[in-house]
Every structure is written in C-alpha cells, then in structure tokens.
Design an enzyme around this catalytic site. Structure first.
Site, PDB file in Angstrom:
ATOM      1  N   GLU A   1       3.239  -7.297   8.431  1.00  0.00           N
ATOM      2  CA  GLU A   1       4.121  -6.380   8.893  1.00  0.00           C
ATOM      3  C   GLU A   1       4.583  -6.915  10.430  1.00  0.00           C
ATOM      4  O   GLU A   1       5.826  -6.525  10.714  1.00  0.00           O
ATOM      5  CB  GLU A   1       3.465  -5.011   8.906  1.00  0.00           C
ATOM      6  CG  GLU A   1       4.090  -3.561   9.594  1.00  0.00           C
ATOM      7  CD  GLU A   1       3.314  -2.459   9.999  1.00  0.00           C
ATOM      8  OE1 GLU A   1       3.860  -1.476   9.823  1.00  0.00           O
ATOM      9  OE2 GLU A   1       2.105  -2.621  10.067  1.00  0.00           O
TER      10      GLU A   1
ATOM     11  N   ARG B   1      12.700  15.061   9.855  1.00  0.00           N
ATOM     12  CA  ARG B   1      13.155  14.145  10.575  1.00  0.00           C
ATOM     13  C   ARG B   1      13.892  13.074   9.807  1.00  0.00           C
ATOM     14  O   ARG B   1      13.428  12.722   8.536  1.00  0.00           O
ATOM     15  CB  ARG B   1      12.187  13.520  11.528  1.00  0.00           C
ATOM     16  CG  ARG B   1      10.955  12.755  10.964  1.00  0.00           C
ATOM     17  CD  ARG B   1      10.029  12.062  12.004  1.00  0.00           C
ATOM     18  NE  ARG B   1       8.907  11.405  11.506  1.00  0.00           N
ATOM     19  CZ  ARG B   1       7.855  12.040  11.400  1.00  0.00           C
ATOM     20  NH1 ARG B   1       7.728  13.272  11.883  1.00  0.00           N
ATOM     21  NH2 ARG B   1       6.763  11.365  11.016  1.00  0.00           N
ATOM     22  N   SER B   2      14.671  12.244  10.355  1.00  0.00           N
ATOM     23  CA  SER B   2      15.343  11.278   9.815  1.00  0.00           C
ATOM     24  C   SER B   2      14.945   9.884  10.418  1.00  0.00           C
ATOM     25  O   SER B   2      13.691   9.956  10.867  1.00  0.00           O
ATOM     26  CB  SER B   2      17.013  11.297  10.142  1.00  0.00           C
ATOM     27  OG  SER B   2      17.429  10.220   9.413  1.00  0.00           O
ATOM     28  N   GLN B   3      15.510   8.802  10.466  1.00  0.00           N
ATOM     29  CA  GLN B   3      15.272   7.553  11.245  1.00  0.00           C
ATOM     30  C   GLN B   3      16.893   7.075  11.623  1.00  0.00           C
ATOM     31  O   GLN B   3      17.803   7.635  11.347  1.00  0.00           O
ATOM     32  CB  GLN B   3      14.437   6.494  10.124  1.00  0.00           C
ATOM     33  CG  GLN B   3      13.031   6.817  10.122  1.00  0.00           C
ATOM     34  CD  GLN B   3      12.224   5.860  10.008  1.00  0.00           C
ATOM     35  OE1 GLN B   3      12.429   5.174   8.853  1.00  0.00           O
ATOM     36  NE2 GLN B   3      10.965   5.569  10.493  1.00  0.00           N
TER      37      GLN B   3
ATOM     38  N   GLY C   1      11.673   5.484  14.446  1.00  0.00           N
ATOM     39  CA  GLY C   1      11.301   4.349  14.031  1.00  0.00           C
ATOM     40  C   GLY C   1      10.261   3.354  14.735  1.00  0.00           C
ATOM     41  O   GLY C   1       9.499   2.741  14.561  1.00  0.00           O
TER      42      GLY C   1
ATOM     43  N   ASP D   1       7.502   4.113  16.489  1.00  0.00           N
ATOM     44  CA  ASP D   1       6.111   4.817  16.564  1.00  0.00           C
ATOM     45  C   ASP D   1       4.958   3.864  16.462  1.00  0.00           C
ATOM     46  O   ASP D   1       4.411   3.434  15.428  1.00  0.00           O
ATOM     47  CB  ASP D   1       6.058   5.786  15.343  1.00  0.00           C
ATOM     48  CG  ASP D   1       6.141   5.197  14.007  1.00  0.00           C
ATOM     49  OD1 ASP D   1       6.747   4.121  14.188  1.00  0.00           O
ATOM     50  OD2 ASP D   1       5.805   6.001  13.198  1.00  0.00           O
TER      51      ASP D   1
ATOM     52  N   ARG E   1       0.927  -1.162  -0.171  1.00  0.00           N
ATOM     53  CA  ARG E   1      -0.020  -0.102   0.093  1.00  0.00           C
ATOM     54  C   ARG E   1       0.947   1.274  -0.016  1.00  0.00           C
ATOM     55  O   ARG E   1       0.242   2.632  -0.228  1.00  0.00           O
ATOM     56  CB  ARG E   1      -1.066   0.116   1.294  1.00  0.00           C
ATOM     57  CG  ARG E   1      -0.335   0.189   2.678  1.00  0.00           C
ATOM     58  CD  ARG E   1      -1.444   0.195   3.522  1.00  0.00           C
ATOM     59  NE  ARG E   1      -0.762   0.289   5.034  1.00  0.00           N
ATOM     60  CZ  ARG E   1      -0.601   1.556   5.584  1.00  0.00           C
ATOM     61  NH1 ARG E   1      -0.941   2.577   4.947  1.00  0.00           N
ATOM     62  NH2 ARG E   1      -0.016   1.386   7.045  1.00  0.00           N
TER      63      ARG E   1
ATOM     64  N   TRP F   1      14.672   3.466   7.670  1.00  0.00           N
ATOM     65  CA  TRP F   1      15.540   2.469   8.113  1.00  0.00           C
ATOM     66  C   TRP F   1      15.007   1.065   7.756  1.00  0.00           C
ATOM     67  O   TRP F   1      15.558   0.136   7.720  1.00  0.00           O
ATOM     68  CB  TRP F   1      15.592   2.451   9.797  1.00  0.00           C
ATOM     69  CG  TRP F   1      14.372   2.035  10.794  1.00  0.00           C
ATOM     70  CD1 TRP F   1      13.055   2.628  10.427  1.00  0.00           C
ATOM     71  CD2 TRP F   1      14.213   1.305  11.809  1.00  0.00           C
ATOM     72  NE1 TRP F   1      12.116   2.164  11.288  1.00  0.00           N
ATOM     73  CE2 TRP F   1      12.917   1.249  12.067  1.00  0.00           C
ATOM     74  CE3 TRP F   1      15.120   0.789  12.558  1.00  0.00           C
ATOM     75  CZ2 TRP F   1      12.630   0.545  13.474  1.00  0.00           C
ATOM     76  CZ3 TRP F   1      14.589  -0.035  13.650  1.00  0.00           C
ATOM     77  CH2 TRP F   1      13.342   0.003  13.840  1.00  0.00           C
ATOM     78  N   ASP F   2      13.657   1.224   7.329  1.00  0.00           N
ATOM     79  CA  ASP F   2      13.169  -0.301   6.494  1.00  0.00           C
ATOM     80  C   ASP F   2      14.306  -0.434   5.591  1.00  0.00           C
ATOM     81  O   ASP F   2      14.371  -1.752   5.226  1.00  0.00           O
ATOM     82  CB  ASP F   2      11.773   0.142   5.930  1.00  0.00           C
ATOM     83  CG  ASP F   2      10.788   0.367   6.827  1.00  0.00           C
ATOM     84  OD1 ASP F   2       9.642  -0.400   7.045  1.00  0.00           O
ATOM     85  OD2 ASP F   2      10.808   1.288   7.550  1.00  0.00           O
TER      86      ASP F   2
END
Length: 609
Positions: free
Chosen positions: A549, A237-239, A356, A358, A184, A191-192
């Site tokens: 997931e 923002r980053s990860q 990451g 969340d 989706r 980071w994925d």
C-alpha cells in the site's frame, strides 16, 4: 517442463525459504541456487533471489507444468504479466450468490447478522438481492430510503452496520463487478477507484473499468455521493471527487464501444454530484469565499476506527474526569458525556477522512476550516471536464433537471474558481499554493504534495508552475519518490501519521507526474517516476513480487511502522493482488520512463543474490 510439483515445492521451500514464510526473499539465507528436475530427468538450475522467487511462484501456480520462460522473465515484463493474470483478478469482487456472504464480511465492525442495505428505489436490485440471499438466514436485507438521511435515520442505521449494495445489471442478469484496493478488503473505495481504473485501462480491462464507473454512478444516484466506501457507516462522507475524471478518461478511451446515451446518463450524474454535494453551502461550500472544503455530515467518533485509535486525544478529557480513556470513550459514544471541544475535534477528523488523507498533521484538528488546494484543484478539473464533454458530444446542450446545460457555462464556472484560487490559495511570497483557513482568514502554511495538484489540473500560470517545481517539489522529492509532506516542523508533536513525511503514496505520484508533464517538465517527470518505480521494482525483486500500500520513500522501503500497518506485505507464494493504486502507479510509471531507465530497472534482477 513436467514436474512433480509437490516434491519440487517442498524441496525448494526446505532449501531456500529459511524463515518459513513460503516466500523467497533477500532475508532468506539459503544457497540461492536450486536445481529443478523434470519427470524425464532433465534438469535446470535457477540462481538468485529474484529468479528463485519466480520459480516458487510458477511451481505453485503450474500444477505440475513449469514454464521456464516465465521464471526467467525480466522484472518489468514479469510484474506486468503478474498484474494482468494474477493481481487484478485477485482484487475483483462481485455481489453474487456464490460470494455474497464472504463479501459482506467486515473487518472493521461486526454484528450478529450480515446486513445488506439496498436502495428502496432500486426495484430490480431489491428483487435480485432478496433472491440470492434467500438461502442465507444470517443475511438481512434492509431497504434504504432515498437521501438525504436524517440524524435519526443514520443513528438507526449505525446500530446495524452493513454493506451498501452496488449495481445489479438487469439486462445482463448479474451484479456489476468492482475492484477493491487490496486483498483484505471487500468494499469498493471512492478515490482509490479512479486510480485503480487508470491501471485497468492501461491493461485494456474494459469490463472491470466500466464496473468502477457504473458502481460509482450507482452510489451517487442512490446514496447521494461517491462514498468513502460502500459500508453503511460511510453514508455521511464522500472522498476527493474523481468520478468526473474517471468518466471522462473511460469514455474517451472507449467511446467506440459506448453510446452517447450512456455518456449522457453518467454526465448527468456527475452534474448532480457537483451541484448537490460539493456546491452545498450547508456542508462543502464556503459561500463567503466561493471555494470548497471537505466535510462529513456525521457526528461524534468515527465508529469504524480500530480500538484505541483516539486514545491520545480522548485521554486529555478522560484525565479531567478521572476516567480511563476506554470508559470515557464508551460514555461519550453513548451520549452520557457531552464535550463540545471533543465534538469539534471529530468534525475535523471526519472531514480529514473525506479528504482521503487519513491521517495527516496537515489536516488534524482543522480540516473543516480549510479551503483545500487539492479539493479545489479537483473541482476545477471537474468543471473543465464537464465543459469539454458537453462541447464535444452534446454541442446543442445537455438536457437534465429540466434545463439545458452548455459547455460554456461550465467553462465559466472553472474560470470563476481559477480567479478565487489565485486570490485565496496562491501565496506569492512563498511561490506556492497553500490551503486557506477560512476561520482564521489566512493561509495555512504547510509543505505538502497536495500543494502541487494545480499542476495536474492546469490551474496555474507557467511562472507559477516554475516556482512550484523549483521551490516546493525539491522539499518533497526523496530517494523513493514524492513524499506526502516535507519533514514536519519541530512544533508539530504526536504520533507519526501515514500521510506525512517520510511516507509516499501512489495517487500523489500519478497526479504529479501528469502535472509535471503537462507543464513541460519532462526531465523532472522522468526522475520522479523513476524514483518511485525503482523502489517498487526493487521490492518485487527482493521480496517475492511484493507490491504494498505505502512506502517510506526516504529509506526507499516497504518496511513501515506507522498507523494502520501496510496492506499487501504479508502473503504466501504470490501477493494477494498487490495493492490497487500501487499496481496502477507501477504500470503508469513504467510508461513515463526512458528506455535507459527501463534497462536499469531490469538490471536489478542481477543485483541480488
């Protein structure tokens, strides 16, 4: 076999798909035995949920030709075959003329136009994206200035939420492909991508893995950081910074196909990310202790969250003003209501999203105050990997930013961090690493899988590893693998969080298997990998190849009722790509098993009717 595919498919679904889902699972109540007849009258009978699901998939895919060898494949071989030939391809995205409009679609935020932001400094990219979007009046190309972005710029960008362009390869004349986490999604996630790339490399998918490396590098170069994802509302923002680990793993596996000039370019980008993002005392560095935190440079409510996500928190303030949570949220977003305490809450919430994780009770309403174990373990790994890459490929030093970088100076950075982690994050009494609350000046005691990241990074002494494995790991080990946290203490109230007990996630498994192996805990590694892999294989066997997931690792089930749902659980015939890092964890986890364990997993095909 040559079959009348339409007829066989209809008959198979009519008999075996009793719930009308266009899948065959253990929840269906058909006879679980079906006879297929080819166009010449030859017949074969297939029995059992697992093999019938394989049959359904192969009939649907085969377009009149049925390969019974694929139907009869054992679970481990079957899932590997599906991954290579169907799951990974379903997750590939490209910003090209044929797919641009569909890729721009965003399920989180909508707008009248489809906005595509392209770095003003990327002349070739601008020309390319203008050319391929010319036939689509709905698409608006917006030139994005170079970072850093001012508050005013971010506010203007937020009015037109859109996709951030990724790399266009001018030499090849095509956009560089990327792999999304799940079917989706249309954007590339931070980071994925590291964990997805590990899975791709295990399947020797060189071009796709390279696409993730180069598109991540493009983000750091033109947007200032490896982004949470390439949407405009993630510019702040980053990860977790796995770009260097990704670069190192990719180059070492494929160095014969890459040049040292290519490595030098990407290594320089890794150094820029480290220096400009993570060592910035205005955002991510606690200068007073020399360790790092997660932080989002934006302010206010994250607009990409679904409606009502913050209803519980906002409701506390809305009640004081006799307003509904919805009206309060609207007025707060518009700046009509000023509430410093709510501002502070969103500072922490945004920082948590950069982590990451969340969301999780571990970081809720305090993340920006924490020097986190996971982040500092990853940064220790960054320092060591940059040191090793320079020593191994640029022993004379790496020239960048007008200076020479040596491997020894990066090794020294790692040693400094090692000492600081030992001083602030190691808790001798508990025999565990804990996040450190800088504002309070004390350890934040919380049992989490992230406390074990030092095993992966090599950041602990053997006796500390022993204490982690004997003390912390058992609190997290469940029937289906390693839980994100231990059971929460009674004083923590509120809704269930998806990164808390009893839920388990692929990145934690992958990192902690590596950590256990690194310190010689091979049996614990085998056991942890088996627990996770058997749970996934059982799901694929019982539920038509499903790979989602996340899982409830206590129940050993994909059936979860927690925030954001469970991506990858709803599909017809064949999973739409599975889920990126879960796919990777399955392939990597199988490689950690003993032959006896593999045989046990293949035996699951015979245990379901």
């Amino acid at each position: 076999m040559q079959i009348d595919a339409q007829h066989v498919l209809a008959a198979l679904l009519s008999q075996e798909d009793t719930d009308g889902s266009k899948t065959i699972t253990i929840d269906d109540t058909g006879p679980k035995s079906f006879t297929v007849q080819d166009i010449h009258g030859k017949s074969v009978t297939v029995e059992g949920t697992y093999y019938l699901a394989n049959l359904l998939q192969e009939v649907w895919l085969g377009q009149g030709r049925l390969d019974m060898e694929k139907v009869s494949m054992k679970p481990l071989a079957r899932v590997d075959y599906l991954m290579k030939n169907h799951y990974w391809p379903a997750l590939i995205r490209r910003l090209d003329q044929a797919s641009l409009l569909s890729v721009l679609a965003d399920e989180k935020r909508s707008s009248d136009k489809a906005y595509l932001y392209v770095p003003a400094a990327d002349a070739a990219g601008l020309e390319y994206y203008r050319r391929i979007s010319a036939a689509h009046p709905k698409i608006e190309i917006i030139e994005l200035p170079s970072p850093p972005f001012s508050t005013a710029q971010l506010a203007e960008i937020d009015k037109k939420p859109g996709l951030l362009a990724l790399k266009y390869d001018a030499e090849r004349g095509e956009a560089v492909p990327y792999v999304v986490p799940g079917g989706r999604f249309n954007e590339m996630y931070g980071w994925d991508s590291y964990f997805i790339a590990l899975g791709l490399m295990a399947h020797d998918q060189f071009e796709l893995a390279r696409g993730l490396v180069e598109n991540t590098a493009y983000q750091i170069k033109y947007y200032g950081k490896m982004l949470n994802a390439n949407r405009s509302y993630y510019l702040t923002r980053s990860q977790p910074p796995f770009y260097t680990a990704l670069l190192c793993a990719f180059y070492r596996q494929y160095e014969s196909r890459l040049s040292t000039e290519w490595l030098a370019e990407h290594l320089a980008i890794a150094i820029d990310e480290y220096e400009k993002v993570w060592m910035n005392p205005q955002t991510h560095l606690f200068a007073e202790i020399g360790l790092n935190r997660y932080f989002d440079e934006g302010s206010g409510r994250p607009k990409e969250t679904e409606p009502g996500h913050f209803k519980l928190e906002i409701g506390k303030y809305a009640k004081q003003k006799n307003l509904s949570a919805e009206e309060y949220e609207q007025r707060y977003d518009a700046g009509e209501i000023v509430e410093p305490e709510l501002d502070r809450y969103f500072v922490h919430d945004r920082a948590m999203r950069e982590s990451g994780h969340d969301t999780t009770a571990r970081l809720d309403d305090l993340c920006a105050d924490l020097a986190c174990v996971d982040l500092n373990a990853v940064l220790y790994d960054v320092e060591l990997k940059i040191s090793a890459l320079i020593d191994d490929y640029f022993p004379q030093g790496l020239r960048h930013n007008g200076r020479e970088y040596s491997g020894s100076e990066w090794y020294e950075k790692a040693q400094v961090r090692y000492d600081l982690v030992q001083e602030y994050l190691w808790n001798e009494e508990a025999g565990c690493f804990y996040d450190y609350n800088v504002r309070r000046g004390q350890a934040q005691i919380f049992d989490s899988a992230t406390n074990l990241y030092p095993l992966w990074a090599g950041l602990c002494e053997p006796e500390q590893a022993e204490k982690l494995v004997r003390g912390q790991l058992p609190k997290l080990m469940c029937a289906g693998g390693i839980s994100a946290t231990a059971p929460l203490p009674p004083h923590i109230h509120g809704p269930e969080r998806q990164w808390d007990y009893p839920y388990g996630w692929a990145p934690h498994q992958i990192l902690l298997w590596e950590g256990l192996q690194r310190y010689g805990y091979h049996q614990e590694m085998h056991d942890a990998a088996y627990a996770w892999v058997q749970m996934i294989i059982r799901a694929t066997v019982e539920y038509n190849g499903l790979i989602p997931e996340k899982f409830d690792v206590v129940k050993g089930s994909h059936k979860t009722d927690v925030e954001y749902g469970n991506v990858g659980t709803v599909f017809e015939y064949l999973p739409a790509g599975g889920f990126g890092w879960t796919n990777a964890s399955l392939i990597l986890g199988i490689a950690k098993l003993t032959e006896v364990q593999k045989a046990q997993l293949n035996g699951l095909a015979q245990t379901v009717d």
